[in-house]
Write a protein that holds these residues in place. Structure first.
Motif, mmCIF file in Angstrom:
data_model
loop_
_atom_site.group_PDB
_atom_site.id
_atom_site.type_symbol
_atom_site.label_atom_id
_atom_site.label_comp_id
_atom_site.label_asym_id
_atom_site.label_seq_id
_atom_site.Cartn_x
_atom_site.Cartn_y
_atom_site.Cartn_z
ATOM 1 N N UNK A 547 0.829 -1.203 0.000
ATOM 2 C CA UNK A 547 0.000 0.000 0.000
ATOM 3 C C UNK A 547 0.866 1.257 0.000
ATOM 4 N N UNK A 548 1.974 1.232 0.786
ATOM 5 C CA UNK A 548 2.862 2.401 0.804
ATOM 6 C C UNK A 548 3.507 2.621 -0.557
ATOM 7 N N UNK A 549 3.883 1.513 -1.200
ATOM 8 C CA UNK A 549 4.483 1.639 -2.533
ATOM 9 C C UNK A 549 3.498 2.246 -3.519
ATOM 10 N N UNK A 550 2.226 1.760 -3.478
ATOM 11 C CA UNK A 550 1.199 2.320 -4.363
ATOM 12 C C UNK A 550 0.910 3.773 -4.011
ATOM 13 N N UNK A 551 0.938 4.072 -2.713
ATOM 14 C CA UNK A 551 0.706 5.465 -2.306
ATOM 15 C C UNK A 551 1.790 6.376 -2.835
ATOM 16 N N UNK A 552 3.045 5.881 -2.790
ATOM 17 C CA UNK A 552 4.135 6.677 -3.334
ATOM 18 C C UNK A 552 3.959 6.892 -4.839
ATOM 19 N N UNK A 553 3.525 5.825 -5.533
ATOM 20 C CA UNK A 553 3.276 5.984 -6.963
ATOM 21 C C UNK A 553 2.168 7.001 -7.214
ATOM 22 N N UNK A 554 1.101 6.900 -6.365
ATOM 23 C CA UNK A 554 -0.013 7.848 -6.534
ATOM 24 C C UNK A 554 0.461 9.289 -6.308
ATOM 25 N N UNK A 555 1.275 9.478 -5.272
ATOM 26 C CA UNK A 555 1.776 10.835 -5.007
ATOM 27 C C UNK A 555 2.656 11.336 -6.149
ATOM 28 N N UNK A 556 3.506 10.413 -6.677
ATOM 29 C CA UNK A 556 4.361 10.820 -7.787
ATOM 30 C C UNK A 556 3.522 11.218 -8.998
ATOM 31 N N UNK A 557 2.474 10.407 -9.271
ATOM 32 C CA UNK A 557 1.598 10.747 -10.394
ATOM 33 C C UNK A 557 0.877 12.063 -10.152
ATOM 34 N N UNK A 558 0.452 12.265 -8.888
ATOM 35 C CA UNK A 558 -0.232 13.528 -8.572
ATOM 36 C C UNK A 558 0.718 14.716 -8.745
ATOM 37 N N UNK A 559 1.973 14.549 -8.337
ATOM 38 C CA UNK A 559 2.935 15.645 -8.517
ATOM 39 C C UNK A 559 3.174 15.930 -9.999
ATOM 40 N N UNK A 560 3.212 14.846 -10.815
ATOM 41 C CA UNK A 560 3.378 15.059 -12.250
ATOM 42 C C UNK A 560 2.206 15.835 -12.822
ATOM 43 N N UNK A 561 0.978 15.508 -12.365
ATOM 44 C CA UNK A 561 -0.207 16.235 -12.852
ATOM 45 C C UNK A 561 -0.110 17.703 -12.459
ATOM 46 N N UNK A 562 0.216 17.951 -11.180
ATOM 47 C CA UNK A 562 0.313 19.349 -10.739
ATOM 48 C C UNK A 562 1.417 20.098 -11.499
ATOM 49 N N UNK A 563 2.553 19.404 -11.721
ATOM 50 C CA UNK A 563 3.636 20.060 -12.447
ATOM 51 C C UNK A 563 3.220 20.372 -13.883
ATOM 52 N N UNK A 564 2.519 19.407 -14.517
ATOM 53 C CA UNK A 564 2.064 19.644 -15.882
ATOM 54 C C UNK A 564 1.061 20.793 -15.936
ATOM 55 N N UNK A 565 0.138 20.818 -14.972
ATOM 56 C CA UNK A 565 -0.833 21.912 -14.951
ATOM 57 C C UNK A 565 -0.142 23.262 -14.746
ATOM 58 N N UNK A 566 0.861 23.287 -13.842
ATOM 59 C CA UNK A 566 1.579 24.545 -13.611
ATOM 60 C C UNK A 566 2.325 24.985 -14.871
#
Length: 1335
Positions: A547-566
């Motif tokens: 679950x922690x590994x998937x959470x880290x992946x989710x956070x990384x994907x979320x950061x990529x989305x925020x970075x792309x939006x910015x």
């Protein structure tokens, strides 16, 4: 008396003078034995007392007095006044305190008299007259509120101030709040955040408590005035002025050394000659952050290309003069050199502070900050150093943010921000004092009330001596009566020991033997159990890691989305700006295009067709690429799904394999347990632990008990699995008597169990408590078997702790067992006093609120360790192993099929990847064609350019703008595609994480159900245990009774002797007989009583009751009074002492609080006056400088919104100027031309700079947009300001021709303002680059 004396005059006039002062203790005499000057206040170092007289009284106490206080207390004022007159007549000392510097006096005179012929000048003179009473800002910050300080001294009381008390009042700290301001609101918090951002942008310091004491100790003062030459020109630099700067390998300079004039230095040079680099180097050396310079985020980027290290040396003057303090002149000398090195590798940056002799005296940033603060240097403040960007953009608009920035700069420049902060801190302290004073008043009133109550209570304790004598008489009769009764009771006990007790013991022994035989027969049928090995921790850790590994992946994907939006937002903003720039440039050449449009129609049409074709080709490729991208993603999804299916099959196979290994290990442990019952409850680790406990038993207060399972048995073997499911973990647990024993045992468990997931639990139980007695009303009906009724313990020594722990922690008395499902549902869902019901196969039924729940046996439940033989457990586990081996074979076959599916999906994904790569190549080719067309200028633009005489700078800008628009559009499309892919990846990661969290929750729910109830035991064995226990208890009670009677007989024999001895200490037997006879006579005298009735009344119990009644009456009187008479007398004496000691101190504290509060209110009024006067003065100066150019303007402060707006009216004189007359008032400065904005910037900066406490001013390209007239007037204003502020140093950078300097100088001479030779220095810089141009 003299109002302001020097220290030398005060010493000669007042040393040894005698005074008389009255305090609460009486009249005391004292003498002046010391004169102190410039003393910081004890409570607030920002407050400095110019002159204080140290008084020493006859009792040794000392205090400081002001001159006014001293004059009022002198014994012989005439003699002192005569001595003072002689001192003043002789001219000793330096005279009165030195007035303000000459430049400040001239400044105030010119503010009131300059431009006397105009209407605006008359308004200025009137406003100056109104503001004159308030004074101006002094050149030392600690004197800002000096006038209010002097007036607040009148509020000092006549109470004595000693070393043990506060000697000063906080008189310059109080919060300055404008009407309508609200504290503690969300708006205030947002406002503070905005102000913090503004301070970070301009490099302004956050206001805070100033370390005035430290700065004062580092300041070096002098009474020597600075040397002045012709025309009032200074001949030396003042502390903080720049002497020279030298740079190596910084920006465009390989080596540059520049010396600055004492007054005004103009630095001129072509664009690219490195003028601005001088200011950047100055800021870098004086501690400004790289981001504040506007040139780079790191000073490493400013190192000259091709070199690895840059060096900057800035030398400032440090010689003290009268009114201008230096920084540690005794250490550094007349100059201080700050050397900063910037390197690409190693230590990125370092500071070195050197003295005039070249010696190093500081290497820390703290040393630099102390020097900058002492000399008033802040190179990040735009008023001190105004860079190109600030000069162009500072007054470029009138938005709310820009107005708030100007307001914050105004507050920092005028020191109002720091003063307001100090007042706010003081208000907080006064509020704290207010709470303390309230507590003091309450304590004083309470102390007085307590004293009165004690006096009243002592008067009430009278008349109880008769009761005390009666108690003594009755006590003698009672004690000797107890001696007689005690002897009679001892004789009865001895008779019982010789008769009935031995017979009852024999009968109880026979009953116990019969119960033990029945218990042993049942115990043989239920002995043995399997070791429970929990796998919950292992599975939980595995799921948690996944679950922690998937959470880290989710956070990384979320950061990529925020970075792309910015990035998209930034690209969109840049695209809009580029399009606007392109449109502006194209409009500029529109007229030219109209002339040549007919000549380029055919070429333009062909160009448009090619451009449209390229766009269509690029769009088609992009659409095809989108289709291939979708196909590739689908192939990736299919591959991922196949891999997940294969992984699921592999995990099920691995789980089955682990299950087989666990069962085989259980079989080995059960066989081992067949030889050692202890090994069944923790394996060999438990055996080693018990052996270690035997060796270390001396370290425990009581030997630990455990494992619990080896001490309990199950009466009915068919409930073995159900009991195992209910209390499995409790069977491995250990019991200790105290918390220290628990800590020691846990350490030993960690040593012997190592990294095993399931370690035995440790419970703290009082071994001395008897076994719990559970009433039938608190248990389920007797017809239902419970774990409590089926478990038994053979060892009587450990039975009570074990049963008590299982009842307290596992609630075994409320766990019932059932044979059928309907019966289990009724028992678990409807029966009172039941928390759960277990079936023989381990199923659990329970009710929570209105919910009925049924839970299958836990996955880790492998067999029963209680109620089954080792052979039976081994047979059941071997059958389970065979079943799991069949499942494992099926999983392996399914795994092979799933791996084949994965291979096929991988092949499809590779094909889709190749197809996507090909279409991407086509898309790149089409985009290259389109870029080639867009990079060349359109035919119409090219023709217009040629018509203008060839490509000039504007055409190049148009090309660059067009290319920037195209590039930004392409980047925007690419970033949008990346955003879509990142959003899809984020959704996938979120779903996978949620799925894993759901699995974790299911596992936790299953474990929670198991841990609620830990086990159950057999009913028949419990019944036999209870019968044997009752027999043991009965026998034990008889034995205990016999031992107790024997001990009682011995104790009574010894007690009888002790009692007789104690009674003999109270009185003799004869005295007791006389007292008894006296009491009998009193009783007979009260009524007609027989001898038997009198004897009954004199029984020890009744006498004790009578004594208690009398003692109770005495105690009630003492309790009502608050204690005995002796205690009340002691408390009253202590209360009187507190009244004499603390009462005076409380009153003095209240008086001091009143004085401090009055002084603080005065400080607030003075700050408000200062704020209004400063606003008027800044307005006057701004209007004066604008009027010199024929303009008018004023500033407007909105203290509620904390904003400052500028209002200007160009050509308001109505004559001359470029517009032929006055214009309306301009609020938005963007409406002004570049030259007008530049001039307004200079006017506002000069107006604000008059009240900014910094030694030098530096401005870069202040005249970049000015025409010749504006430049001449601006420079004339600069010269005027420099002459009026002779203590300041000015540095101006300009790419323009310096001929305007001489023009401005001649204009000053015509207006009767002398600018002597040497007052202005012009430095012409050579262009370091061949293509440098002059603006």
């Amino acid at each position: 008396m003299a109002a302001a004396l020097t220290a030398q005059q005060a010493k000669k006039a007042y040393m040894g003078a005698e005074i008389l002062k009255e305090f609460k203790q009486g009249l005391f005499s004292g003498k002046v034995y010391r004169v102190d000057t410039d003393m910081p206040d004890d409570e607030n170092p920002l407050v400095v007392w110019p002159l204080l007289y140290k008084i020493k009284y006859e009792d040794g106490e000392t205090e400081h007095l002001l001159q006014e206080e001293l004059d009022a207390l002198l014994k012989d004022p005439e003699a002192v006044q005569a001595r003072l007159a002689a001192v003043l007549a002789a001219g000793d000392g330096d005279g009165q305190h030195a007035p303000a510097p000459q430049s400040q006096q001239r400044r105030r005179q010119r503010d009131a008299s300059e431009h006397g012929g105009g209407e605006n000048d008359e308004n200025e003179a009137a406003m100056l007259g109104a503001a004159g009473a308030a004074g101006t800002v002094q050149h030392k910050r600690r004197r800002v509120l000096g006038d209010a300080t002097d007036r607040s001294r009148n509020f000092l009381g006549d109470e004595r101030r000693s070393k043990r008390e506060s000697k000063r009042r906080v008189d310059d700290e109080f919060e300055y709040e404008q009407p309508g301001a609200k504290r503690g609101t969300g708006a205030a918090t947002q406002q503070q955040q905005q102000e913090g951002a503004i301070r970070a942008r301009f490099g302004l310091r956050q206001p805070g408590p100033a370390n005035a004491a430290a700065l004062a100790s580092a300041a070096s003062e002098s009474q020597v005035p600075y040397p002045v030459g012709e025309g009032g020109m200074r001949l030396s630099g003042l502390p903080g002025h720049l002497k020279e700067i030298e740079v190596f390998n910084f920006m465009c300079h390989e080596h540059l050394k520049m010396e600055f004039n004492n007054h005004v230095t103009f630095v001129s040079g072509t664009n690219g000659s490195g003028k601005s680099a001088v200011l950047q180097a100055l800021q870098c050396a004086l501690g400004v952050k790289a981001s504040t310079t506007g040139r780079a985020n790191s000073f490493k980027r400013l190192i000259r290309t091709g070199t690895n290290e840059a060096t900057i040396r800035v030398t400032v003057w440090n010689r003290p003069y009268k009114g201008f303090d230096a920084y540690r002149h005794d250490l550094f000398g007349d100059t201080i050199t700050v050397e900063r090195r910037i390197a690409n590798v190693g230590t990125a940056s370092s500071y070195v502070l050197k003295g005039a002799d070249g010696r190093v005296h500081g290497r820390k940033r703290e040393d630099l900050d102390n020097m900058l603060q002492a000399l008033g240097l802040n190179a990040a403040n735009p008023v001190c150093v105004m860079t190109q960007d600030t000069a162009r953009n500072f007054l470029a608009g009138s938005s709310t943010k820009a107005d708030q920035e100007k307001y914050q700069l105004y507050m920092e420049a005028t020191s109002l921000d720091q003063i307001a902060f100090s007042l706010s801190e003081s208000k907080m302290k006064i509020r704290q004092m207010e709470e303390t004073v309230a507590q003091i008043r309450e304590a004083y009133d309470q102390m007085r009330a307590e004293n009165a109550e004690l006096r009243k209570a002592m008067a009430a304790l009278e008349g109880i001596e008769g009761w005390s004598r009666e108690v003594e008489q009755l006590e003698m009769v009672r004690v000797w009566g107890m001696v007689e009764e005690y002897a009679t009771a001892a004789a009865r006990i001895q008779a019982a020991l010789d008769g009935d007790v031995p017979r009852h013991l024999a009968e109880a022994q026979a009953q116990l033997e019969e119960a033990r035989r029945e218990h042993d027969a049942l115990q043989q049928a239920v002995e043995g159990k399997a070791q429970f090995i929990a796998s919950y921790n292992e599975r939980s850790a595995q799921l948690l890691a996944e679950a922690d590994e998937l959470k880290a992946k989710h956070r990384a994907a979320h950061r990529e989305v925020r970075a792309a939006e910015a990035k998209i937002q930034r690209l969109q903003a840049a695209l809009a700006e580029a399009q606007a720039q392109k449109e502006n440039l194209e409009n500029a050449v529109k007229e030219v295009q109209d002339d040549v449009v007919q000549q380029t129609q055919a070429e333009l049409a062909a160009y448009q067709r090619d451009l449209e074709a390229a766009h269509e080709a690029e769009d088609a490729c992009r659409q095809e690429a989108a289709g291939k991208e979708a196909a590739y993603r689908a192939a990736q999804e299919a591959t991922r799904a196949a891999q997940e299916r294969s992984e699921a099959v592999r995990q099920r196979g691995a789980a089955a394999s682990r299950r087989i290994q666990d069962l085989q290990r259980d079989i080995a442990q059960i066989r081992e347990a067949g030889r050692s019952k202890l090994a069944a409850f923790g394996g060999q680790a438990a055996v080693r632990l018990v052996a270690a406990l035997q060796r270390a038993k001396g370290q425990f207060s009581r030997p630990p008990i455990g494992p619990v399972g080896q001490h309990v048995t199950l009466q009915d073997s068919r409930w073995g699995l159900a009991v195992e499911a209910a209390i499995s973990l409790h069977l491995n647990a250990f019991l200790v008597h105290s918390m220290p024993d628990a800590r020691l045992l846990r350490q030993m468990i960690n040593q012997h169990f190592g990294g095993q997931p399931m370690k035995p639990q440790v419970y703290v139980v009082n071994f001395d408590h008897p076994m719990h007695t559970i009433p039938p009303a608190a248990q389920p009906p007797a017809s239902l078997p419970t774990v409590y009724r089926l478990l038994s313990c053979d060892d009587r020594k450990v039975a009570a702790p074990i049963v008590n722990n299982l009842v307290d922690s596992a609630h075994i008395e409320k766990i019932v067992l059932a044979d059928s499902r309907p019966e289990a549902q009724r028992a678990g869902h409807q029966t009172p006093n039941v928390i759960a019901c277990f079936m023989a196969d381990g199923y659990k039924f329970y009710r929570r609120g209105s919910t009925n729940t049924q839970v299958p046996p836990p996955h880790w439940l492998r067999g029963a360790r209680l109620g089954q033989s080792a052979a039976q457990q081994v047979t059941d586990l071997q059958q389970e192993v065979q079943r799991l081996q069949g499942e494992l074979a099926q999983h392996e076959a399914e795994l092979q099929r799933s791996q084949q599916e994965v291979q096929a999906a991988d092949a499809a994904e590779r094909q889709a990847r190749v197809a996507l790569r090909d279409v991407k190549h086509k898309e790149y080719t089409a985009r290259a064609t389109l870029t080639q067309l867009t990079q060349q200028p359109p035919p119409d633009v090219l023709a217009a350019t040629q018509a203008e005489g060839g490509g000039d700078a504007m055409q190049a800008e148009i090309w660059q703008a067009a290319q920037a628009v195209i590039d930004l559009e392409q980047q925007l499309r690419e970033k949008q595609e990346l955003l879509e892919r990142a959003q899809a990846a984020e959704r996938e990661a979120s779903a996978a994480e949620e799925e894993k969290r759901a699995a974790m929750r299911r596992l936790n729910e299953e474990n929670d159900e198991f841990t609620q109830v830990y086990g159950q035991e057999a009913r028949q064995h419990k019944q036999a245990e209870e019968r044997m226990q009752r027999a043991q208890e009965h026998l034990g009670q008889l034995e205990a009774k016999q031992a107790s009677m024997q001990q009682q007989a011995q104790d009574m024999a010894a007690g009888l002797a002790d009692l007789e001895a104690s009674a003999g200490q109270l009185c003799s037997r004869e005295e007791a007989a006389e007292a008894r006879a006296a009491v009998e006579e009193q009783l007979k005298a009260k009524g007609d009583l027989s001898d038997d009735q009198v004897a009954a009344l004199l029984m020890p119990e009744l006498l004790a009751k009578k004594i208690r009644q009398l003692e109770k009456k005495i105690a009630e009187h003492e309790r009502a009074a608050g204690g005995s008479l002796e205690e009340l007398q002691d408390r009253f004496a202590a209360s009187q002492e507190r009244m004499n000691r603390d009462g005076r101190r409380f009153r003095e504290a209240i008086q001091m609080y009143t004085t401090v509060e009055a002084a603080a209110k005065l400080r607030t009024r003075k700050l408000q006056e200062l704020d209004r006067n400063l606003e008027q003065l800044v307005n006057l100066r701004f209007r004066k400088y604008m009027w010199k150019k024929g303009h008018s303007g004023h500033i407007k402060l909105d203290r509620k919104e904390r904003s400052l707006s500028l209002h200007v009216q160009m050509n308001s004189k109505g004559a001359g100027g470029g517009r032929g007359g006055g214009t309306g008032e301009v609020r938005d400065l963007k409406q002004l031309s570049g030259g007008e904005r530049s001039y307004t910037t200079v006017a506002f900066t000069l107006a604000l700079g008059a009240f900014t406490e910094m030694p030098f001013r530096a401005m870069d390209e202040f005249d970049v947009f000015m025409d010749a007239v504006n430049r001449r007037v601006a420079m004339q204003n600069l010269f005027t300001f420099a002459k009026e502020n002779a203590e300041l140093q000015f540095i101006f950078l300009s790419p323009q021709d310096m001929a305007a300097v001489e023009d401005a100088r001649q204009a000053c001479l015509q207006s009767n303002l002398e600018v002597p030779e040497g007052f202005v220095k012009v430095v012409q810089m050579r262009p370091p680059r061949a293509n440098a141009t002059r603006a």
